[in-house]
Design a protein around this motif. Sequence first.
Motif, PDB file in Angstrom:
ATOM      1  N   SER A 109       3.357  -4.924   0.432  1.00 34.67           N
ATOM      2  CA  SER A 109       2.535  -5.142  -0.750  1.00 34.67           C
ATOM      3  C   SER A 109       1.740  -3.891  -1.081  1.00 34.67           C
ATOM      4  CB  SER A 109       1.591  -6.330  -0.527  1.00 34.67           C
ATOM      5  OG  SER A 109       0.848  -6.132   0.662  1.00 34.67           O
ATOM      6  N   PRO A 111      -2.094  -2.485  -2.737  1.00 37.44           N
ATOM      7  CA  PRO A 111      -3.457  -2.905  -3.091  1.00 37.44           C
ATOM      8  C   PRO A 111      -3.675  -2.822  -4.598  1.00 37.44           C
ATOM      9  CG  PRO A 111      -3.477  -0.670  -2.226  1.00 37.44           C
ATOM     10  CD  PRO A 111      -2.062  -1.173  -2.075  1.00 37.44           C
ATOM     11  N   ARG A 129      -5.215   0.204   2.654  1.00 32.44           N
ATOM     12  CA  ARG A 129      -3.932  -0.452   2.850  1.00 32.44           C
ATOM     13  C   ARG A 129      -3.062   0.247   3.879  1.00 32.44           C
ATOM     14  NH1 ARG A 129      -2.244  -5.320   3.224  1.00 32.44           N
ATOM     15  NH2 ARG A 129       0.012  -5.495   2.974  1.00 32.44           N
ATOM     16  N   ILE A 240      -4.089  -7.827  -3.144  1.00 33.84           N
ATOM     17  CA  ILE A 240      -2.838  -7.082  -3.095  1.00 33.84           C
ATOM     18  C   ILE A 240      -1.789  -7.767  -3.957  1.00 33.84           C
ATOM     19  CG2 ILE A 240      -3.281  -6.163  -0.785  1.00 33.84           C
ATOM     20  CD1 ILE A 240      -1.420  -8.280   0.340  1.00 33.84           C
TER      21      ILE A 240
END
Length: 403
Positions: A109, A111, A129, A240
């Motif tokens: 994912s 942010p 992240r 996220i």
Amino acid sequence: MPQFVIVGGGQAGASLVAKLRSAGFDGDITLIGAEPVPPYQRPPLSKAYLLGEMEEARLYLRPAEFYADQNITLRTGTRAVAIDPAARVLTLEGGETMPYDALALTTGSHPRTLPAAIGGNLDGVYTVRDLQDADAMAPEFMAGRRVLIIGGGYIGLEAAAVAAKKGLHVTLVEMADRILQRVACPETSDYFRTLHREHGVDIREGVGLDRLQGDTRVTGARLSDGSELQVDFAIVGVGITPAGILAESAGLTIDNGIATDLHGRTSDPHIWAAGDCASFDFNGTRIRLESVGNAIDQAEVVAQNMMGGDVPYHAKPWFWSDQFDCKLQIAGLNAGYDAVHLRRGEHGGQSHWYYRGGQLIAVDAMNDPRDYMVGKRLIEAGKSPDPAMITDPATDMKALLRA
């Protein structure tokens, strides 16, 4: 010899390739990661690593030589840019192509960031992240400096705890009515609000960010209530989004991330997905689980199914967060809860037990590992003790497992 390619060098990707080998797959395995380092743990980035209590090498999930020893080709610093599902070919940045018999997407994912129009692109504005993020902001954490943290979820609160422990002046703003509103009950929010304020964190709820101020570097902030702050740097922790662009451009079904079936297969029979980027059915609802436990368990199921297995994925959600001297452990998912019951634990710990229609669905345990483990096992077994027993300090919690 079959060629399996895994795109995404995080927890899910590392778990998947390790499982392929331990389960007996003897074909070619290539793990592609965009970052220049081997797969590593992300949770410590906003905790022990940022505090300086953990060095980079200890973050690595496995030493670099593990991949060579297992005859796994690890391609770090490499980005995949396109998939041709019909030809079963992956294209890498720079034009290199790579054929595959089975492809797994463990892309994780990204942010969420602030728009440039409100100062999101100023120097001194960070997200938390990856390793590069943590390394970039680490020099900012000097005693006496002023940091603004935008977002009162777990990432924001963990960053606030680190900053406060290092002697910074910390202001945290949360535009919702309370911190942790999206993920926890008011009782858990109250617990952590008190904890942070006891350590000097200025928590402002129901207050959003109007804009960050500064010419090239952030120097201040104007909040939605009209107040202004002077800040030396800012950390954005506003959630996220699943990394699904590669899948979407290849025509795969996207539904709250890369949609997968019970076995981790996407809408293309030769492409699989696992971890933060993948959504799946959980009790009739399509969800994604952003957790280490899910990344490992789902990836290991996908590995077996890529080899021809028929193993369904049954998620057993669990999470954790470390803030100051508190370890929060969470079991289950609290969506739709209609009652919360407080249990006082040993040594000052406590736990919050979520019920929905009389069924136990989740537990938040603060410095209460024993009751957390009991709660986790009860949830996984589908058992729902009478709340009166939960709240009674005389109850033998382990006996509930035998009931």
